[in-house]
Motif scaffolding. Structure first.
Motif, PDB file in Angstrom:
ATOM      1  N   ARG A  40       0.841  -1.201   0.000  1.00 42.02           N
ATOM      2  CA  ARG A  40       0.000   0.000   0.000  1.00 42.02           C
ATOM      3  C   ARG A  40       0.874   1.247   0.000  1.00 42.02           C
ATOM      4  O   ARG A  40       1.875   1.321   0.692  1.00 42.02           O
ATOM      5  CB  ARG A  40      -0.895   0.010   1.232  1.00 42.02           C
ATOM      6  CG  ARG A  40      -1.780  -1.222   1.274  1.00 42.02           C
ATOM      7  CD  ARG A  40      -2.625  -1.229   2.480  1.00 42.02           C
ATOM      8  NE  ARG A  40      -3.748  -0.324   2.227  1.00 42.02           N
ATOM      9  CZ  ARG A  40      -4.573   0.092   3.165  1.00 42.02           C
ATOM     10  NH1 ARG A  40      -4.418  -0.304   4.394  1.00 42.02           N
ATOM     11  NH2 ARG A  40      -5.567   0.898   2.861  1.00 42.02           N
ATOM     12  N   GLY A  41       0.489   2.219  -0.774  1.00 44.08           N
ATOM     13  CA  GLY A  41       1.199   3.500  -0.798  1.00 44.08           C
ATOM     14  C   GLY A  41       2.633   3.354  -1.280  1.00 44.08           C
ATOM     15  O   GLY A  41       2.913   2.725  -2.292  1.00 44.08           O
ATOM     16  N   HIS A  42       3.540   3.941  -0.509  1.00 46.74           N
ATOM     17  CA  HIS A  42       4.958   3.949  -0.873  1.00 46.74           C
ATOM     18  C   HIS A  42       5.737   2.865  -0.147  1.00 46.74           C
ATOM     19  O   HIS A  42       6.962   2.865  -0.165  1.00 46.74           O
ATOM     20  CB  HIS A  42       5.579   5.306  -0.539  1.00 46.74           C
ATOM     21  CG  HIS A  42       4.957   6.439  -1.287  1.00 46.74           C
ATOM     22  ND1 HIS A  42       5.216   6.661  -2.611  1.00 46.74           N
ATOM     23  CD2 HIS A  42       4.078   7.386  -0.894  1.00 46.74           C
ATOM     24  CE1 HIS A  42       4.520   7.723  -3.010  1.00 46.74           C
ATOM     25  NE2 HIS A  42       3.814   8.172  -1.985  1.00 46.74           N
ATOM     26  N   GLY A  43       5.059   1.941   0.498  1.00 44.44           N
ATOM     27  CA  GLY A  43       5.724   0.914   1.300  1.00 44.44           C
ATOM     28  C   GLY A  43       6.698   0.062   0.516  1.00 44.44           C
ATOM     29  O   GLY A  43       7.798  -0.238   0.989  1.00 44.44           O
TER      30      GLY A  43
ATOM     31  N   ASN B 230       9.835   2.085  -0.250  1.00 38.50           N
ATOM     32  CA  ASN B 230      10.600   2.322   0.972  1.00 38.50           C
ATOM     33  C   ASN B 230      11.358   1.067   1.403  1.00 38.50           C
ATOM     34  O   ASN B 230      12.532   1.137   1.774  1.00 38.50           O
ATOM     35  CB  ASN B 230       9.682   2.784   2.099  1.00 38.50           C
ATOM     36  CG  ASN B 230       9.126   4.165   1.857  1.00 38.50           C
ATOM     37  OD1 ASN B 230       9.701   4.949   1.105  1.00 38.50           O
ATOM     38  ND2 ASN B 230       8.010   4.468   2.480  1.00 38.50           N
ATOM     39  N   MET B 231      10.697  -0.076   1.354  1.00 42.62           N
ATOM     40  CA  MET B 231      11.356  -1.313   1.751  1.00 42.62           C
ATOM     41  C   MET B 231      12.444  -1.711   0.759  1.00 42.62           C
ATOM     42  O   MET B 231      13.474  -2.262   1.151  1.00 42.62           O
ATOM     43  CB  MET B 231      10.339  -2.438   1.906  1.00 42.62           C
ATOM     44  CG  MET B 231       9.540  -2.337   3.183  1.00 42.62           C
ATOM     45  SD  MET B 231      10.544  -2.159   4.682  1.00 42.62           S
ATOM     46  CE  MET B 231      11.448  -3.683   4.683  1.00 42.62           C
ATOM     47  N   ALA B 232      12.264  -1.421  -0.513  1.00 43.50           N
ATOM     48  CA  ALA B 232      13.303  -1.702  -1.503  1.00 43.50           C
ATOM     49  C   ALA B 232      14.547  -0.875  -1.203  1.00 43.50           C
ATOM     50  O   ALA B 232      15.671  -1.371  -1.314  1.00 43.50           O
ATOM     51  CB  ALA B 232      12.794  -1.411  -2.908  1.00 43.50           C
TER      52      ALA B 232
END
Length: 55
Positions: A5-8, A11-13
Motif C-alpha cells: 500500500r502506498g509507498h511501502g 521504501n522497503m526496496a
C-alpha cells in the motif's frame, strides 16, 4: 501486506538495498546469504558489520 500500500514497497526496496550495500562493503569471505544469516544470529557480528560500514 501493508508493504503493497502506498509507498511501502519503494521504501522497503530502499532499506533492502541499503542493507545489502552494507554487507557488500564488509571484508569477510562469507557470501551475502551467509553474512545475512550470521548477522541475524550473532549480534557481535552485526555490530562489527555496522561499525565497519560507518567508517
Amino acid at each position: 501486506s501493508r508493504l503493497r500500500r502506498g509507498h511501502g514497497a519503494k521504501n522497503m526496496a530502499l532499506v533492502r538495498r541499503f542493507a545489502f550495500n552494507i554487507l557488500r562493503r564488509g571484508k569477510d569471505k562469507n557470501s551475502l546469504k551467509t553474512a545475512r544469516k550470521i548477522a541475524g544470529w550473532n549480534t557481535d557480528y552485526l555490530q562489527k558489520i555496522l561499525t565497519s560500514a560507518a567508517r
